[in-house]
Design a protein around this motif. Structure first.
Motif, PDB file in Angstrom:
ATOM      1  N   GLY A  72       0.822  -1.211   0.000  1.00  0.00           N
ATOM      2  CA  GLY A  72       0.000   0.000   0.000  1.00  0.00           C
ATOM      3  C   GLY A  72       0.852   1.256   0.000  1.00  0.00           C
ATOM      4  O   GLY A  72       0.563   2.213  -0.736  1.00  0.00           O
ATOM      5  N   ALA A  73       1.913   1.257   0.800  1.00  0.00           N
ATOM      6  CA  ALA A  73       2.812   2.415   0.823  1.00  0.00           C
ATOM      7  C   ALA A  73       3.535   2.575  -0.509  1.00  0.00           C
ATOM      8  O   ALA A  73       3.755   3.703  -0.979  1.00  0.00           O
ATOM      9  CB  ALA A  73       3.822   2.267   1.958  1.00  0.00           C
ATOM     10  N   ALA A  74       3.901   1.473  -1.143  1.00  0.00           N
ATOM     11  CA  ALA A  74       4.579   1.547  -2.433  1.00  0.00           C
ATOM     12  C   ALA A  74       3.643   2.075  -3.518  1.00  0.00           C
ATOM     13  O   ALA A  74       4.064   2.823  -4.396  1.00  0.00           O
ATOM     14  CB  ALA A  74       5.113   0.175  -2.825  1.00  0.00           C
ATOM     15  N   ALA A  75       2.368   1.707  -3.456  1.00  0.00           N
ATOM     16  CA  ALA A  75       1.407   2.223  -4.439  1.00  0.00           C
ATOM     17  C   ALA A  75       1.218   3.725  -4.267  1.00  0.00           C
ATOM     18  O   ALA A  75       1.184   4.474  -5.249  1.00  0.00           O
ATOM     19  CB  ALA A  75       0.077   1.497  -4.306  1.00  0.00           C
ATOM     20  N   VAL A  76       1.119   4.170  -3.029  1.00  0.00           N
ATOM     21  CA  VAL A  76       0.979   5.612  -2.772  1.00  0.00           C
ATOM     22  C   VAL A  76       2.238   6.342  -3.207  1.00  0.00           C
ATOM     23  O   VAL A  76       2.173   7.429  -3.806  1.00  0.00           O
ATOM     24  CB  VAL A  76       0.669   5.858  -1.281  1.00  0.00           C
ATOM     25  CG1 VAL A  76       0.761   7.323  -0.933  1.00  0.00           C
ATOM     26  CG2 VAL A  76      -0.711   5.319  -0.944  1.00  0.00           C
ATOM     27  N   ALA A  77       3.409   5.767  -2.946  1.00  0.00           N
ATOM     28  CA  ALA A  77       4.662   6.394  -3.380  1.00  0.00           C
ATOM     29  C   ALA A  77       4.756   6.441  -4.901  1.00  0.00           C
ATOM     30  O   ALA A  77       5.272   7.417  -5.469  1.00  0.00           O
ATOM     31  CB  ALA A  77       5.851   5.633  -2.804  1.00  0.00           C
ATOM     32  N   GLY A  78       4.258   5.417  -5.578  1.00  0.00           N
ATOM     33  CA  GLY A  78       4.262   5.430  -7.045  1.00  0.00           C
ATOM     34  C   GLY A  78       3.390   6.530  -7.609  1.00  0.00           C
ATOM     35  O   GLY A  78       3.772   7.209  -8.561  1.00  0.00           O
TER      36      GLY A  78
END
Length: 101
Positions: A72-78
């Motif tokens: 989830g954090a990686a998707a938001v960072a993307g």
């Protein structure tokens, strides 16, 4: 049983995080997802399959929960990194050709 597949689950978890980051980038890149159909559907499918493979035999444990939170954090960072404006290119002419006067 879970100890035998720990390395495989960790690799799948890393793949899930990378796929989630690429999913976020493709979601931010597609301006009208509803108009063009399912643009980032392939990244969503890969992310879901990798996330489901982690919990296939063992269920949700600490590793799976950590992977889900990191995904989830990686998707938001993307999404954030894709929507951030790029830096202007650096002007190196003054450094390469200094004034001779």
């Amino acid at each position: 049983m879970a100890a035998r597949f720990l390395v495989l689950r960790i690799v799948l978890g890393l793949m899930c995080v990378v796929f989630a980051h690429l999913l976020g980038r493709s979601l931010a890149r597609s301006k009208a997802v509803a108009r063009r159909g399912l643009g980032p559907a392939s990244w969503a499918l890969r992310t879901l399959l990798a996330g489901a493979a982690i919990t296939w035999r063992t269920g949700v444990d600490r590793l799976a929960a950590a992977v889900y939170v990191l995904s989830g954090a990686a998707a938001v960072a993307g999404v954030y990194l894709e929507r951030r404006p790029p830096k202007p290119p650096e002007d190196l002419t003054k450094k390469m050709f200094p004034d001779s006067e």
